[in-house]
Design a protein around this motif. Sequence first.
Motif, PDB file in Angstrom:
ATOM      1  N   THR A   1       0.857  -1.193   0.000  1.00 10.10           N
ATOM      2  CA  THR A   1       0.000   0.000   0.000  1.00 10.10           C
ATOM      3  C   THR A   1       0.887   1.236   0.000  1.00 10.10           C
ATOM      4  OG1 THR A   1      -0.159   0.055   2.428  1.00 10.10           O
ATOM      5  CG2 THR A   1      -1.852  -1.187   1.238  1.00 10.10           C
ATOM      6  N   TYR A   2       0.370   2.303  -0.628  1.00  7.44           N
ATOM      7  CA  TYR A   2       1.123   3.531  -0.821  1.00  7.44           C
ATOM      8  C   TYR A   2       0.200   4.706  -0.516  1.00  7.44           C
ATOM      9  CZ  TYR A   2       3.707   0.034  -3.464  1.00  7.44           C
ATOM     10  OH  TYR A   2       4.377  -1.109  -3.845  1.00  7.44           O
ATOM     11  N   THR A   3       0.509   5.437   0.539  1.00  5.90           N
ATOM     12  CA  THR A   3      -0.260   6.624   0.913  1.00  5.90           C
ATOM     13  C   THR A   3       0.653   7.818   0.716  1.00  5.90           C
ATOM     14  OG1 THR A   3      -1.499   5.327   2.544  1.00  5.90           O
ATOM     15  CG2 THR A   3      -1.585   7.727   2.736  1.00  5.90           C
ATOM     16  N   ILE A   4       0.357   8.619  -0.314  1.00  2.48           N
ATOM     17  CA  ILE A   4       1.316   9.613  -0.771  1.00  2.48           C
ATOM     18  C   ILE A   4       0.702  11.015  -0.727  1.00  2.48           C
ATOM     19  CG2 ILE A   4       2.889  10.284  -2.607  1.00  2.48           C
ATOM     20  CD1 ILE A   4       3.395   7.466  -1.418  1.00  2.48           C
ATOM     21  N   GLY A   5       1.257  11.854   0.158  1.00  2.10           N
ATOM     22  CA  GLY A   5       0.919  13.265   0.193  1.00  2.10           C
ATOM     23  C   GLY A   5       2.095  14.134  -0.189  1.00  2.10           C
ATOM     24  N   GLY A   6       3.277  13.523  -0.215  1.00  2.17           N
ATOM     25  CA  GLY A   6       4.498  14.184  -0.654  1.00  2.17           C
ATOM     26  C   GLY A   6       4.908  13.629  -2.003  1.00  2.17           C
ATOM     27  N   THR A   7       6.154  13.136  -2.109  1.00  2.00           N
ATOM     28  CA  THR A   7       6.661  12.612  -3.374  1.00  2.00           C
ATOM     29  C   THR A   7       7.234  11.211  -3.181  1.00  2.00           C
ATOM     30  OG1 THR A   7       7.224  14.831  -4.146  1.00  2.00           O
ATOM     31  CG2 THR A   7       8.267  12.988  -5.283  1.00  2.00           C
ATOM     32  N   PHE A   8       6.795  10.297  -4.037  1.00  2.00           N
ATOM     33  CA  PHE A   8       7.347   8.943  -4.116  1.00  2.00           C
ATOM     34  C   PHE A   8       7.913   8.788  -5.524  1.00  2.00           C
ATOM     35  CE2 PHE A   8       7.097   4.489  -5.331  1.00  2.00           C
ATOM     36  CZ  PHE A   8       7.624   3.826  -4.240  1.00  2.00           C
TER      37      PHE A   8
ATOM     38  N   ASP B   1      -2.996  -3.797  -9.126  1.00  2.00           N
ATOM     39  CA  ASP B   1      -3.317  -5.206  -8.971  1.00  2.00           C
ATOM     40  C   ASP B   1      -4.187  -5.437  -7.731  1.00  2.00           C
ATOM     41  OD1 ASP B   1      -3.279  -7.877  -9.593  1.00  2.00           O
ATOM     42  OD2 ASP B   1      -1.099  -8.103  -9.482  1.00  2.00           O
ATOM     43  N   THR B   2      -4.696  -6.659  -7.608  1.00  2.00           N
ATOM     44  CA  THR B   2      -5.412  -7.047  -6.395  1.00  2.00           C
ATOM     45  C   THR B   2      -4.453  -6.982  -5.206  1.00  2.00           C
ATOM     46  OG1 THR B   2      -4.882  -9.368  -6.822  1.00  2.00           O
ATOM     47  CG2 THR B   2      -7.001  -8.534  -7.646  1.00  2.00           C
ATOM     48  N   ASN B   3      -4.998  -6.769  -4.016  1.00  2.00           N
ATOM     49  CA  ASN B   3      -4.208  -6.682  -2.788  1.00  2.00           C
ATOM     50  C   ASN B   3      -3.152  -5.579  -2.846  1.00  2.00           C
ATOM     51  OD1 ASN B   3      -5.533  -8.985  -1.616  1.00  2.00           O
ATOM     52  ND2 ASN B   3      -4.262 -10.288  -2.928  1.00  2.00           N
ATOM     53  N   THR B   4      -3.478  -4.526  -3.602  1.00  2.00           N
ATOM     54  CA  THR B   4      -2.583  -3.383  -3.740  1.00  2.00           C
ATOM     55  C   THR B   4      -3.396  -2.114  -3.584  1.00  2.00           C
ATOM     56  OG1 THR B   4      -1.235  -4.643  -5.312  1.00  2.00           O
ATOM     57  CG2 THR B   4      -0.878  -2.263  -5.224  1.00  2.00           C
ATOM     58  N   GLY B   5      -2.911  -1.175  -2.803  1.00  2.00           N
ATOM     59  CA  GLY B   5      -3.669   0.048  -2.566  1.00  2.00           C
ATOM     60  C   GLY B   5      -2.835   1.295  -2.768  1.00  2.00           C
ATOM     61  N   VAL B   6      -3.451   2.300  -3.405  1.00  2.00           N
ATOM     62  CA  VAL B   6      -2.816   3.597  -3.598  1.00  2.00           C
ATOM     63  C   VAL B   6      -3.769   4.667  -3.092  1.00  2.00           C
ATOM     64  CG1 VAL B   6      -1.937   5.277  -5.256  1.00  2.00           C
ATOM     65  CG2 VAL B   6      -1.486   2.834  -5.593  1.00  2.00           C
ATOM     66  N   ALA B   7      -3.292   5.544  -2.227  1.00  2.00           N
ATOM     67  CA  ALA B   7      -4.082   6.684  -1.744  1.00  2.00           C
ATOM     68  C   ALA B   7      -3.275   7.950  -1.964  1.00  2.00           C
ATOM     69  CB  ALA B   7      -4.436   6.521  -0.270  1.00  2.00           C
TER      70      ALA B   7
END
Length: 425
Positions: A333-340, A358-364
């Motif tokens: 999972t990736y929760t990004i408010g800055g820079t990745f 993909d399944t079982n993958t999260g981006v916020a």
Amino acid sequence: LSNSGVDSNGVDSALVTLSGGSTLGTTGNVMNGGLITATDSGTTITVGGNYASQSAGGSNTPTLQLNSSSAMTVGGQFSTSDLTLLVAGAATISGSSLGVTGALANDLGNLNINTGGTVSAGSLTNALNGTITLNTLGSSQASSSLTITGGGALANDGGNLNINAGSSVTATGLLTNLSGGQITLDSTGSSNASTLGVSGNLGNDGGYLTINTGSLVTAGTLTNSGGQITVDSTNSGSLTSKLGVTGSLANDGGTLNINNGGSVTAGSLTNGLSGSGGSISLTGSGSQMTVTGSLDNTNGSISVGSGSMLTSTSTGNFTNLSLNSTGLLSGGTYTIGGTFQYAFDNANNANQGITGIDTNTGVALLGDGTAAGTGLITYDGTSNALSGLQTNAGELALFGAVLTITPSTNSLDRKSIRLNSSHAN
């Protein structure tokens, strides 16, 4: 030499005081159940065998005090506590030196290294809530130091190691910080950074490593399994709190927090690879993490707050991208408010955007309601890696974020995007 005895009041009364450049030497062992003090420069204690605290059953703590440029060498092993009777002992090295050829055991005990004091040992254990504290009192005074020589191990398993005010600890072998052990670095009161250097692996597995106020930790490799690492630059002045790992950093089941301008570098990163999860969080302005090799977040979570940055540089691959098919982000999972920012996908392709989740993958993505204030996932520092997103089998969530998607087909189901005061175009 046995320095032991209890008076009629049940108090340990044995006392040895050395001063005026005097010398105490023995080819055998020293058993100390009372107080041994060396008071001034030129005073030396030489022990050919072992030094051990051995309680005589009294109410006082077996204590060794080395002051004012006095010196002590121990040819064998050194123990501050009586583990048979579980009696804690103490040793204070203040502006003086203690050299131990063999193992130094501070289990249960208190070892204080002050005012430019130096301690060296072949190996060290600090368990059973033992406490080792290094202090340098005043910026003009020499730094206190602890060195483990010859590639020996430093085991702070269940102990407390405090490195303060520009002091330093050097482990030429490996270091373990297990069983709730706590290692804390704090540079307050000094213009120099407090430092911990580990030539081999730093194993913070189940322990706590805290790097505050411009302190510095370096390691050959690092494992953080079930442990917690905090790198925080609050009140650091001109210094920056840093963790530098030359080789691999494995954060499997552990927590890594980089706060308020803290900095972490690693040769490679695995986060949750073993399946036990792993959490990496960057918060506050100027916090940064740089990975020069491969980055794998298969079962972990990465959170990058506004003003912070996590970068995988040009010499490494982002192994979760294009693992199963080109452009597909798989795992974590990736929760990004800055820079990745990443440079290459798993197939070593540069400038590869994310075309599927993909399944079982999260981006916020987090933002302030504007495109400029929205977190950025990028392959080159400026381009939006999600602009070509076509499929979403996992989760894409926008919180105050603005995201413009221009897929080559219209297969993206906008209902698969979770919105919260956000915009997806």
